[in-house]
Write a protein that holds these residues in place. Structure first.
Motif, PDB file in Angstrom:
ATOM      1  N   UNK A  99      15.939   9.472  47.180  1.00  0.00           N
ATOM      2  CA  UNK A  99      14.980   9.621  48.025  1.00  0.00           C
ATOM      3  C   UNK A  99      14.563   8.437  48.691  1.00  0.00           C
ATOM      4  N   UNK A 100      13.925   8.485  49.693  1.00  0.00           N
ATOM      5  CA  UNK A 100      13.358   7.332  50.231  1.00  0.00           C
ATOM      6  C   UNK A 100      11.909   6.801  50.099  1.00  0.00           C
ATOM      7  N   UNK A 101      11.464   5.564  50.402  1.00  0.00           N
ATOM      8  CA  UNK A 101      10.323   5.108  49.947  1.00  0.00           C
ATOM      9  C   UNK A 101       9.416   5.713  50.889  1.00  0.00           C
ATOM     10  N   UNK A 102       9.611   5.840  52.203  1.00  0.00           N
ATOM     11  CA  UNK A 102       8.609   6.168  53.282  1.00  0.00           C
ATOM     12  C   UNK A 102       8.421   7.632  53.183  1.00  0.00           C
ATOM     13  N   UNK A 103       9.321   8.587  52.555  1.00  0.00           N
ATOM     14  CA  UNK A 103       9.013  10.031  52.374  1.00  0.00           C
ATOM     15  C   UNK A 103       8.586  10.264  51.010  1.00  0.00           C
ATOM     16  N   UNK A 104       7.982   9.393  50.153  1.00  0.00           N
ATOM     17  CA  UNK A 104       7.735   9.329  48.745  1.00  0.00           C
ATOM     18  C   UNK A 104       8.582  10.257  48.009  1.00  0.00           C
ATOM     19  N   UNK A 105       9.993   9.972  48.006  1.00  0.00           N
ATOM     20  CA  UNK A 105      10.793  10.733  46.915  1.00  0.00           C
ATOM     21  C   UNK A 105      11.682   9.756  46.444  1.00  0.00           C
ATOM     22  N   UNK A 106      11.521   8.385  46.399  1.00  0.00           N
ATOM     23  CA  UNK A 106      12.112   7.330  45.468  1.00  0.00           C
ATOM     24  C   UNK A 106      11.536   7.617  44.048  1.00  0.00           C
ATOM     25  N   UNK A 107      12.509   7.580  43.335  1.00  0.00           N
ATOM     26  CA  UNK A 107      12.395   8.018  41.787  1.00  0.00           C
ATOM     27  C   UNK A 107      12.302   6.714  41.250  1.00  0.00           C
ATOM     28  N   UNK A 108      11.285   5.916  40.752  1.00  0.00           N
ATOM     29  CA  UNK A 108      11.110   4.612  40.114  1.00  0.00           C
ATOM     30  C   UNK A 108      11.636   4.884  38.847  1.00  0.00           C
ATOM     31  N   UNK A 109      11.495   5.928  38.062  1.00  0.00           N
ATOM     32  CA  UNK A 109      11.929   5.928  36.534  1.00  0.00           C
ATOM     33  C   UNK A 109      13.528   6.005  36.618  1.00  0.00           C
ATOM     34  N   UNK A 128       4.933   1.625  52.853  1.00  0.00           N
ATOM     35  CA  UNK A 128       5.440   2.513  51.639  1.00  0.00           C
ATOM     36  C   UNK A 128       5.416   2.018  50.279  1.00  0.00           C
ATOM     37  N   UNK A 129       6.422   0.961  50.257  1.00  0.00           N
ATOM     38  CA  UNK A 129       6.541   0.322  48.963  1.00  0.00           C
ATOM     39  C   UNK A 129       5.255  -0.403  48.425  1.00  0.00           C
ATOM     40  N   UNK A 130       4.619  -0.813  49.319  1.00  0.00           N
ATOM     41  CA  UNK A 130       3.572  -1.498  48.937  1.00  0.00           C
ATOM     42  C   UNK A 130       2.160  -0.530  48.481  1.00  0.00           C
ATOM     43  N   UNK A 131       1.990   0.461  49.315  1.00  0.00           N
ATOM     44  CA  UNK A 131       1.055   1.522  49.220  1.00  0.00           C
ATOM     45  C   UNK A 131       1.267   2.160  47.951  1.00  0.00           C
ATOM     46  N   UNK A 132       2.423   2.408  47.354  1.00  0.00           N
ATOM     47  CA  UNK A 132       2.759   3.206  46.066  1.00  0.00           C
ATOM     48  C   UNK A 132       3.010   2.053  44.969  1.00  0.00           C
TER      49      UNK A 132
END
Length: 374
Positions: A99-109, A128-132
Motif C-alpha cells: 500500500x502507500x505511505x500517504x494512506x498509511x497502508x505501507x507494510x514496513x515489516x 507521511x514517511x517522516x511522520x510515521x
C-alpha cells in the motif's frame, strides 16, 4: 547454444550485474539528504508502481530484474501499460505489493523481510514517511530510503532524479543519454518559441477531468502548468493555485475565458467504473476518447468559453505528470497552441523514438486526442 546480437549483450549484462561486487556510495536525493547506498542495487522496492516508467528507461532489456516489491497502483492507474509489461515479463505478477505511505497502508515489516538494498520513494510521500518514522525504523536494519521526484517539481527535479536512479542502478551512462534526449526534445520547442516570440494563448489545464463530478482540479506553476508555459502558453491557474496542485471554480474558468483547454485523462475503470474520464494512454481507443472529451465540454464550467467555441479542447495522458517522458507532452502542447509554428514537429515520432531507444515496450499511439479539426 550460441547467442548473438542483443540477446548476447543482455545475457552479458545480467552476468556482469550478478558477479560485480556492490560498493557503498553517498547519494544526495532530491530533498538534499545524504544517503549511503550499496550500488548497483540488486534488490529494490519501488514506493510506487508507476516508478517503473523511469526504471524502464534505464534498463531496456529487463527493468524488473532487481525489483523485489512495489506499490499496487500501476494496474489501476495505467492498466494498459501494466498489461503490456505483464505479457512481456509475466514474473511481475508474483512481485510483493504494498500500500502507500500517504494512506498509511505501507507494510514496513514486509519491506524489511524482502531485504532491499534501497527503497525509492516519491517526494510527495515525504511528509507521511517522516511522520510515521519510517526512515529511522529502516535505518536501524540498514535499509536506505531515497526520494526522487517527477510529480511535485518535475521541471526542476527530473534530471537529478534520473541521475540518482542511474547511480543506484549502475546505469549512469544510460541516464545521461536519456537526459540529453529529453533536453534536445524540449529545445525543439523552446528555441523555436524564442526565435519567433508568438503571442501566448491562455490555457486552462484540467487535471483528471471527469474522474469525479467536481470541477475543477488544475495545476499551478509546475507539472502540467509548467509544461504549458514551456510550450508557449500562459497557464490560467498559475496565479490562482500557489503550489503544484489545486482547484479552480467554474466561475473562474468562465470569467478567464481561456483560448485553449487541455484535459488530462487515463483508463480509470478500476477507480471510477463507467466514469466520464477521457481514456487516453497506451493503445487507447481514440474514437471513444474523442466522444468522452466532447462530452466534458458540456459542463457548466465551459459554458460559452472561446476554447469550446473554436474546438480548441484537447485530451492528454494524465501519467505524463508523473514520469520523465513529459517532454513528449511539451511537444504536443506546443503543437496544439501554435499549430503553424510547429507544423513540422512530430511528438508521436519523438515518443516512438523514446520507446525504440530506451523502453522495453513497442510504441502504441493513443496518448493524445483533440476536438480541433476532427
Amino acid at each position: 547454444m550460441r547467442l548473438s546480437g542483443r540477446s548476447a549483450i543482455a545475457a552479458l549484462g545480467l552476468l556482469m550485474s550478478s558477479v560485480l561486487p556492490a560498493f557503498a556510495i553517498e547519494v544526495t536525493d532530491v530533498t538534499g539528504r545524504k544517503v549511503d547506498v550499496n550500488v548497483p542495487a540488486r534488490h529494490v522496492i519501488l514506493g510506487e508502481g508507476r516508478q517503473i516508467y523511469f526504471l524502464a528507461a534505464l534498463d531496456k532489456e529487463n527493468p524488473f530484474q532487481h525489483v523485489v516489491g512495489w506499490r499496487d497502483d500501476l494496474p489501476k492507474a495505467d492498466p494498459e501499460s501494466y498489461a503490456a509489461y505483464l505479457e512481456k515479463h509475466p514474473e511481475i505478477a508474483k512481485l510483493a505489493t504494498f500500500g502507500g505511505m500517504k494512506d498509511g497502508t505501507f507494510d514496513i515489516e514486509q519491506a524489511v523481510a524482502l531485504k532491499p538494498d534501497v527503497i525509492v520513494m516519491n517526494l510527495d510521500a515525504k511528509t507521511a514517511t517522516e511522520e510515521a518514522g519510517y526512515i529511522e525504523k529502516l535505518a536501524k536494519v540498514g535499509i536506505p530510503l531515497v526520494y526522487v521526484d517527477f510529480r511535485e517539481k518535475p521541471m526542476e527535479n527530473t534530471e537529478p532524479s534520473m541521475r540518482i536512479m542511474g547511480k543506484l542502478m549502475g546505469k549512469e551512462k544510460v541516464a545521461e543519454d536519456f537526459i540529453a534526449f529529453r533536453a534536445e526534445a524540449i529545445r525543439k520547442v523552446t528555441d523555436t518559441l524564442e526565435k519567433n516570440a508568438p503571442k501566448k494563448p491562455l490555457v486552462f489545464v484540467e487535471r483528471a477531468g471527469g474522474y469525479s463530478d467536481d470541477c475543477c482540479m488544475s495545476f499551478g506553476n509546475e507539472n502540467f502548468g509548467g509544461m504549458v508555459e514551456l510550450a508557449g502558453g500562459t497557464n490560467m491557474a498559475r496565479d490562482i493555485i500557489p503550489g503544484t496542485f489545486g482547484t479552480v471554480n467554474p466561475e473562474q474558468i468562465i470569467a478567464s475565458n481561456p483560448d485553449q483547454v487541455i484535459i488530462t485523462g487515463g483508463m480509470w475503470e478500476a477507480y471510477v467504473p463507467g466514469g466520464n474520464w477521457v481514456g487516453v494512454g497506451y493503445g487507447a481507443d481514440l474514437k471513444e476518447a474523442h466522444r468522452k472529451l466532447e462530452n466534458l465540454t458540456k459542463r457548466p464550467a465551459f459554458t460559452g468559453i472561446k476554447a469550446v467555441k473554436n474546438g480548441d479542447v484537447h485530451g492528454i495522458w494524465h501519467q505524463f505528470y508523473n514520469n520523465p517522458y513529459q517532454f513528449v507532452a511539451i511537444q504536443q502542447i506546443a503543437k496544439w497552441l501554435h499549430p503553424d509554428l510547429f507544423k513540422d514537429l512530430d511528438p508521436e515520432a519523438t515518443f516512438k523514438e523514446l520507446h525504440e531507444r530506451f523502453l522495453p515496450l513497442p510504441y502504441k499511439p493513443g496518448y493524445f486526442v483533440s476536438l480541433k479539426g476532427e
